[in-house]
Every structure is written in C-alpha cells, then in structure tokens.
Motif scaffolding. Structure first.
Motif, PDB file in Angstrom:
ATOM      1  N   ASP A  45       6.246  -6.343   3.383  1.00 52.41           N
ATOM      2  CA  ASP A  45       7.126  -6.020   4.504  1.00 52.41           C
ATOM      3  C   ASP A  45       7.365  -4.515   4.543  1.00 52.41           C
ATOM      4  O   ASP A  45       7.380  -3.849   3.492  1.00 52.41           O
ATOM      5  N   VAL A  46       7.570  -3.982   5.713  1.00 51.61           N
ATOM      6  CA  VAL A  46       7.698  -2.521   5.850  1.00 51.61           C
ATOM      7  C   VAL A  46       8.877  -1.954   5.073  1.00 51.61           C
ATOM      8  O   VAL A  46       8.868  -0.773   4.700  1.00 51.61           O
ATOM      9  N   ASP A  47       9.892  -2.766   4.809  1.00 50.12           N
ATOM     10  CA  ASP A  47      11.050  -2.274   4.071  1.00 50.12           C
ATOM     11  C   ASP A  47      10.952  -2.560   2.572  1.00 50.12           C
ATOM     12  O   ASP A  47      11.919  -2.357   1.829  1.00 50.12           O
ATOM     13  N   ASP A  48       9.787  -2.996   2.100  1.00 53.18           N
ATOM     14  CA  ASP A  48       9.608  -3.290   0.686  1.00 53.18           C
ATOM     15  C   ASP A  48       9.567  -1.997  -0.128  1.00 53.18           C
ATOM     16  O   ASP A  48       8.857  -1.044   0.234  1.00 53.18           O
ATOM     17  N   SER A  49      10.297  -1.956  -1.209  1.00 52.71           N
ATOM     18  CA  SER A  49      10.412  -0.735  -2.021  1.00 52.71           C
ATOM     19  C   SER A  49       9.117  -0.395  -2.755  1.00 52.71           C
ATOM     20  O   SER A  49       8.973   0.723  -3.275  1.00 52.71           O
ATOM     21  N   ARG A  50       8.190  -1.316  -2.800  1.00 53.43           N
ATOM     22  CA  ARG A  50       6.933  -1.062  -3.511  1.00 53.43           C
ATOM     23  C   ARG A  50       5.951  -0.206  -2.706  1.00 53.43           C
ATOM     24  O   ARG A  50       4.941   0.253  -3.240  1.00 53.43           O
ATOM     25  N   HIS A  51       6.238  -0.014  -1.436  1.00 49.03           N
ATOM     26  CA  HIS A  51       5.365   0.821  -0.603  1.00 49.03           C
ATOM     27  C   HIS A  51       5.386   2.277  -1.063  1.00 49.03           C
ATOM     28  O   HIS A  51       6.376   2.758  -1.626  1.00 49.03           O
ATOM     29  N   THR A  52       4.275   2.975  -0.780  1.00 49.86           N
ATOM     30  CA  THR A  52       4.188   4.422  -1.021  1.00 49.86           C
ATOM     31  C   THR A  52       4.469   5.155   0.280  1.00 49.86           C
ATOM     32  O   THR A  52       3.781   4.928   1.284  1.00 49.86           O
ATOM     33  N   TRP A  53       5.472   6.002   0.256  1.00 48.62           N
ATOM     34  CA  TRP A  53       5.896   6.729   1.446  1.00 48.62           C
ATOM     35  C   TRP A  53       5.256   8.106   1.463  1.00 48.62           C
ATOM     36  O   TRP A  53       5.210   8.797   0.444  1.00 48.62           O
ATOM     37  N   ILE A  54       4.744   8.515   2.624  1.00 51.95           N
ATOM     38  CA  ILE A  54       4.156   9.850   2.796  1.00 51.95           C
ATOM     39  C   ILE A  54       5.172  10.720   3.533  1.00 51.95           C
ATOM     40  O   ILE A  54       5.315  10.624   4.763  1.00 51.95           O
ATOM     41  N   PRO A  55       5.944  11.550   2.814  1.00 48.83           N
ATOM     42  CA  PRO A  55       7.048  12.309   3.430  1.00 48.83           C
ATOM     43  C   PRO A  55       6.609  13.183   4.595  1.00 48.83           C
ATOM     44  O   PRO A  55       7.288  13.237   5.626  1.00 48.83           O
ATOM     45  N   LEU A  57       4.327  12.810   6.676  1.00 46.76           N
ATOM     46  CA  LEU A  57       3.981  12.026   7.860  1.00 46.76           C
ATOM     47  C   LEU A  57       5.112  11.109   8.293  1.00 46.76           C
ATOM     48  O   LEU A  57       5.055  10.524   9.381  1.00 46.76           O
ATOM     49  N   ASN A  58       6.111  10.965   7.413  1.00 41.91           N
ATOM     50  CA  ASN A  58       7.194  10.014   7.663  1.00 41.91           C
ATOM     51  C   ASN A  58       6.618   8.622   7.960  1.00 41.91           C
ATOM     52  O   ASN A  58       7.005   7.951   8.913  1.00 41.91           O
ATOM     53  N   HIS A  59       5.708   8.210   7.091  1.00 43.31           N
ATOM     54  CA  HIS A  59       4.937   6.997   7.332  1.00 43.31           C
ATOM     55  C   HIS A  59       4.546   6.362   6.000  1.00 43.31           C
ATOM     56  O   HIS A  59       4.361   7.057   4.996  1.00 43.31           O
ATOM     57  N   ILE A  60       4.416   5.061   5.989  1.00 50.29           N
ATOM     58  CA  ILE A  60       3.941   4.330   4.816  1.00 50.29           C
ATOM     59  C   ILE A  60       2.428   4.466   4.707  1.00 50.29           C
ATOM     60  O   ILE A  60       1.714   4.479   5.711  1.00 50.29           O
ATOM     61  N   ASN A  61       1.955   4.556   3.474  1.00 53.39           N
ATOM     62  CA  ASN A  61       0.513   4.531   3.248  1.00 53.39           C
ATOM     63  C   ASN A  61       0.078   3.062   3.106  1.00 53.39           C
ATOM     64  O   ASN A  61       0.289   2.435   2.070  1.00 53.39           O
ATOM     65  N   PHE A  62      -0.517   2.545   4.167  1.00 53.73           N
ATOM     66  CA  PHE A  62      -0.963   1.150   4.174  1.00 53.73           C
ATOM     67  C   PHE A  62      -2.397   0.991   3.671  1.00 53.73           C
ATOM     68  O   PHE A  62      -2.909  -0.130   3.635  1.00 53.73           O
ATOM     69  N   ASP A  63      -3.048   2.084   3.293  1.00 54.67           N
ATOM     70  CA  ASP A  63      -4.471   2.034   2.968  1.00 54.67           C
ATOM     71  C   ASP A  63      -4.751   2.105   1.479  1.00 54.67           C
ATOM     72  O   ASP A  63      -5.804   2.578   1.051  1.00 54.67           O
ATOM     73  N   ILE A  64      -3.815   1.583   0.691  1.00 56.26           N
ATOM     74  CA  ILE A  64      -3.980   1.502  -0.755  1.00 56.26           C
ATOM     75  C   ILE A  64      -3.645   0.073  -1.204  1.00 56.26           C
ATOM     76  O   ILE A  64      -2.934  -0.657  -0.508  1.00 56.26           O
ATOM     77  N   THR A  65      -4.143  -0.319  -2.360  1.00 56.52           N
ATOM     78  CA  THR A  65      -3.956  -1.694  -2.814  1.00 56.52           C
ATOM     79  C   THR A  65      -2.488  -2.037  -3.050  1.00 56.52           C
ATOM     80  O   THR A  65      -2.090  -3.198  -2.889  1.00 56.52           O
ATOM     81  N   PHE A 175      -4.907   9.268   9.922  1.00 53.89           N
ATOM     82  CA  PHE A 175      -6.309   9.052   9.597  1.00 53.89           C
ATOM     83  C   PHE A 175      -6.790  10.081   8.588  1.00 53.89           C
ATOM     84  O   PHE A 175      -7.433   9.753   7.598  1.00 53.89           O
ATOM     85  N   GLU A 176      -6.486  11.351   8.854  1.00 49.27           N
ATOM     86  CA  GLU A 176      -6.956  12.441   7.997  1.00 49.27           C
ATOM     87  C   GLU A 176      -6.297  12.415   6.614  1.00 49.27           C
ATOM     88  O   GLU A 176      -6.934  12.719   5.602  1.00 49.27           O
ATOM     89  N   LYS A 177      -5.009  12.049   6.580  1.00 51.27           N
ATOM     90  CA  LYS A 177      -4.255  12.090   5.332  1.00 51.27           C
ATOM     91  C   LYS A 177      -4.459  10.830   4.487  1.00 51.27           C
ATOM     92  O   LYS A 177      -4.511  10.914   3.247  1.00 51.27           O
ATOM     93  N   CYS A 178      -4.573   9.681   5.136  1.00 52.16           N
ATOM     94  CA  CYS A 178      -4.596   8.413   4.400  1.00 52.16           C
ATOM     95  C   CYS A 178      -5.862   7.593   4.616  1.00 52.16           C
ATOM     96  O   CYS A 178      -6.563   7.260   3.654  1.00 52.16           O
ATOM     97  N   VAL A 179      -6.146   7.261   5.868  1.00 52.08           N
ATOM     98  CA  VAL A 179      -7.205   6.278   6.138  1.00 52.08           C
ATOM     99  C   VAL A 179      -8.536   6.679   5.505  1.00 52.08           C
ATOM    100  O   VAL A 179      -9.116   5.916   4.721  1.00 52.08           O
ATOM    101  N   TRP A 180      -9.035   7.866   5.854  1.00 59.51           N
ATOM    102  CA  TRP A 180     -10.371   8.227   5.393  1.00 59.51           C
ATOM    103  C   TRP A 180     -10.417   8.561   3.896  1.00 59.51           C
ATOM    104  O   TRP A 180     -11.280   8.026   3.169  1.00 59.51           O
ATOM    105  N   PRO A 181      -9.534   9.407   3.370  1.00 60.73           N
ATOM    106  CA  PRO A 181      -9.617   9.694   1.933  1.00 60.73           C
ATOM    107  C   PRO A 181      -9.379   8.460   1.052  1.00 60.73           C
ATOM    108  O   PRO A 181     -10.018   8.321   0.003  1.00 60.73           O
TER     109      PRO A 181
END
Length: 224
Positions: A45-55, A57-65, A175-181
């Motif tokens: 869930d988007v409010d789960d504390s286990r997510h990695t936050w990208i300050p 971008l003010n966005h969650i990194n959804f492209d990691i396990t 895309f540049e910060k998370c998706v592709w790398p």
C-alpha cells in the motif's frame, strides 16, 4: 482428486512495457487450465512504511523488490501448489526440455490444441508468474522451470512508458531517476545469479510459439 496434480511453473519477467504481461495473458487464454499470478497484485500500500521514498522527486520508488510483498507472493504460490496431493516440476524434469515436435509444425492454433490435449492427458497444471522482478526473489525464481525475460533499449522503453497511466502516476524525472537505472540493476542481478533464463527482445514479434513448444516438450518428457 484421485490423481496427483503436477504443476509446471513458468516465469515471465523483464523491463517495464516490454511485453511480459501480453505474453503471460496470451498463454493464460490459450491454455484454459492455466493460472496466472501477477506480481503487480503484491505492491505494498502507498502508505506502507517499508516503501523507499525519493525526497527529490517526492515519490515512492516502485521499481525495486522492496516495494512488493514478495514473501506473500511466494506463500500464495506454495499454498496453491504444495499440498499433499500435488507436486511441482523439479529441476531434473526441467533439464529434459527438447523440442520433440516436428519443426514443420508452425501453426500456433494446431500447436495449442496439441499442448492442451497433452496437458489434460498428463494431468499437468500450468502456473504463469508475471512481474518485473520475480527472478530477483530467489525463492520464487527457483520454482520456475521456464524463465523468460524481456528487454528493451532505453529509448524504446521511454517511448512506451510515457503512454501508460499508472496509479500513482509517474512524476517528472521518475523514469530517469528510478525506472531505467533500477531496471538495469535488476537485469544485471538476473544475468549474474539466475541460470537458464531466455531473453527476448521486446521489439520483436511475440515469442508465443517458442514458449508453447518449450511447454510441450517439458510436459511430454515428464510424462515419460
């Protein structure tokens, strides 16, 4: 159920927008007895504390396990296949794959009919696992007898990605910060640590015929 039900597990992974969901859905429709499990159903869930936050971008990194509950996915798979009545195809059977059908058999419809008949005859269930990092979680990867991985160039991936709408949507720079790398990191890990993966260029026509032949070969060899 009087006979043991045997499971052949197929993993389809790779780059975002590369064709993995299309192939998996196509297989699922062509083999009526098959079951498909999508990794997307296991995002935290988007409010789960286990997510990695990208300050920045003010966005969650959804492209990691770690953006997924992979333990739950694994447990759900095992609850499906690992009962006292059921068995799943192990490495010894997986290693016997040889294309035994005539190379002249190129009609996908005919091939599908033969495969469905063989699957019913041998009492095999097909489980399709689909997701961008299923091979980066070793317990799930180890269950897969067939492993397919889609790749794309950066430009092609970006061109396809910007046409998709996600929830939450990609923010500028995501895309540049998370998706592709992150994709490159995941791909490198798979190439380094996971054996017997077949790679498909996502810009080429669907490899459905090749996959159907692989499945048929395994099912036939297990029968023997």
């Amino acid at each position: 159920m009087t006979l043991k039900e045997k499971w052949l597990i197929i993993g389809v992974s790779g780059v975002t927008c590369g064709g993995k969901t299309t192939l998996s859905t196509e297989l699922n429709k062509m083999i009526p007895s098959s079951i498909m499990i999508s990794q997307d159903d296991y995002f935290l869930d988007v409010d789960d504390s286990r997510h990695t936050w990208i300050p920045e971008l003010n966005h969650i990194n959804f492209d990691i396990t770690s953006s997924l509950d992979m333990d739950k996915m694994y447990n759900d798979i095992m609850n499906l296949i690992k009962t006292k009545e059921n068995v799943y195809m192990n490495k010894d059977v997986c290693d016997t794959k040889t294309n035994s059908l005539s190379t002249e058999l190129t009609n996908v419809t005919e091939l599908t009919k033969l495969l469905c008949k063989k699957v019913q005859e041998v009492n095999v269930r097909i489980l399709i696992l689909e997701g961008f990092c299923i091979f980066n979680h070793s317990p799930v990867a180890d269950l897969c007898c067939l492993k397919y991985y889609f790749t794309l160039t950066r430009d092609e991936c970006y061109k396809r990605r910007i046409k998709r709408v996600y929830e939450p949507p990609d923010c500028p720079g995501y895309f540049e910060k998370c998706v592709w790398p992150e994709y490159l990191n995941l791909l490198d890990e798979v190439k380094t640590t996971v054996k017997d993966v077949e790679y498909f260029d996502g810009t080429l026509p669907s490899p459905i015929e090749k996959v159907l032949l692989d499945i048929y070969s395994l099912v036939e060899n297990w029968h023997k």
